[in-house]
Design an enzyme around this catalytic site. Structure first.
Site, PDB file in Angstrom:
ATOM      1  N   ASP A 228       0.747  -2.600   8.908  1.00  0.00           N
ATOM      2  CA  ASP A 228       0.851  -4.021   8.612  1.00  0.00           C
ATOM      3  C   ASP A 228       2.331  -4.268   8.338  1.00  0.00           C
ATOM      4  OD1 ASP A 228      -1.902  -4.102   8.651  1.00  0.00           O
ATOM      5  OD2 ASP A 228      -2.119  -4.912   6.632  1.00  0.00           O
TER       6      ASP A 228
ATOM      7  N   HIS B 294      -0.440   4.518  10.505  1.00  0.00           N
ATOM      8  CA  HIS B 294      -1.514   4.994  11.373  1.00  0.00           C
ATOM      9  C   HIS B 294      -0.987   5.335  12.766  1.00  0.00           C
ATOM     10  CE1 HIS B 294      -5.004   3.861   8.710  1.00  0.00           C
ATOM     11  NE2 HIS B 294      -3.981   3.252   8.103  1.00  0.00           N
TER      12      HIS B 294
ATOM     13  N   SER C 183       8.834   0.673   3.238  1.00  0.00           N
ATOM     14  CA  SER C 183       9.997   0.926   4.070  1.00  0.00           C
ATOM     15  C   SER C 183       9.790   0.450   5.495  1.00  0.00           C
ATOM     16  CB  SER C 183      10.365   2.406   4.044  1.00  0.00           C
ATOM     17  OG  SER C 183      11.655   2.583   4.565  1.00  0.00           O
TER      18      SER C 183
END
Length: 290
Positions: free
Chosen positions: A98, A155, A257
């Site tokens: 995200d 992911h 980050s």
């Protein structure tokens, strides 16, 4: 080509304040604070953070301060099952996080775009390995920024088997957009972890870039990689690592980050309808495999 705008005078002035700070010392201090388990301290930090950064917990597996062991547990919170459906087309490159798309373009003459008027070296980003850099020369890259309010697990953009991991020590400048625009070569200066994978259609890499207050970076197959920060590049080779499925968790930032995706020449084509600043959710289509 998707690239962020150039630095303003205000960007440069704000970024100057970061240079003299003890980046690693501050980050380790934050790491200790975020692991305090005293109930009222942990709860106060979580509630304040949710309010200040307007964190949406509706997709989280747990939603109350008492459900997390400490602030870091909240920050690296899991999502409820089904909260991030994966794009269905099998050749899709998924967004691994995200986050906000900072740049998506082609590596040109061994250089990646950081911001308008600013580029940085591919070989430096990858820890100084010429053969590894050659794999991605003239390839495609995409840079995704995770803000404090985002979900902070990383992911797989496609199924792949870990081949190699490199920890590159460095500084820990903020990776907020204004700093990225102002600090030369920021992503190749900050501490980072380079993960090389073998996918069904060839190799790809994910670079997890640290930042100030990022207390540690970890992967699911290794665990915590940093700290300790160290002064030398460290590398691990994997001859028989277990493949990770498309969309599976591969790592996380303990505080937030940036992730940089890398594909060889012809290995991926990014979506043409995305601009710098576009918001993406993990599992959403970022492009297509070449």
């Amino acid at each position: 080509m998707i690239a962020p705008r150039a630095a303003s005078t205000a960007d440069r002035l704000k970024s100057l304040l970061l240079y003299p700070l003890p980046h690693h010392g501050l980050s380790r201090l934050v790491g200790r604070i975020t692991r305090i388990r005293t109930g009222w301290v942990k709860g106060a930090m979580i509630r304040a953070f949710v309010r200040i950064f307007r964190v949406d917990l509706s997709d989280a597996e747990a939603q109350r301060p008492g459900d997390w062991r400490d602030f870091n547990g909240f920050f690296t919170r899991a999502l409820r099952p089904g909260a991030r459906p994966l794009a269905t087309e099998p050749d899709t490159v998924l967004s691994p996080v995200d986050g906000t798309l900072s740049a998506a373009a082609t590596v040109q003459a061994g250089q990646l775009i950081q911001a308008k008027g600013r580029r940085f070296s591919l070989i430096t980003l990858l820890g100084g390995d010429p053969s590894l850099a050659e794999t991605f020369r003239d390839g495609a890259f995409a840079t995704l920024y995770l803000s404090p309010r985002d979900y902070h697990r990383v992911h797989m953009p496609e199924a792949g088997r870990p081949l190699r991991m490199i920890h590159v020590p460095g500084r820990l400048f903020s990776v907020a957009p204004h700093t990225v625009r102002a600090v030369p070569g920021l992503f190749a200066r900050n501490e980072r972890v380079v993960c090389l994978f073998q996918g069904q259609r060839g190799p790809f890499a994910m670079v997890l870039v640290g930042a100030i207050c990022v207390a540690s970076i970890e992967t699911v197959w290794h665990g915590v990689i940093t700290p300790p920060a160290g002064r030398r590049v460290r590398a691990w080779e994997y001859r028989a690592a277990t493949p990770l499925a498309r969309g599976a968790e591969m790592g996380r930032f303990n505080m937030g980050s940036t992730v940089i995706l890398l594909y060889p020449r012809g290995g991926a084509a990014w979506r043409g309808d995305l601009d710098s600043g576009a918001r993406l959710r993990m599992g959403e289509a970022l492009g297509r495999r070449g």
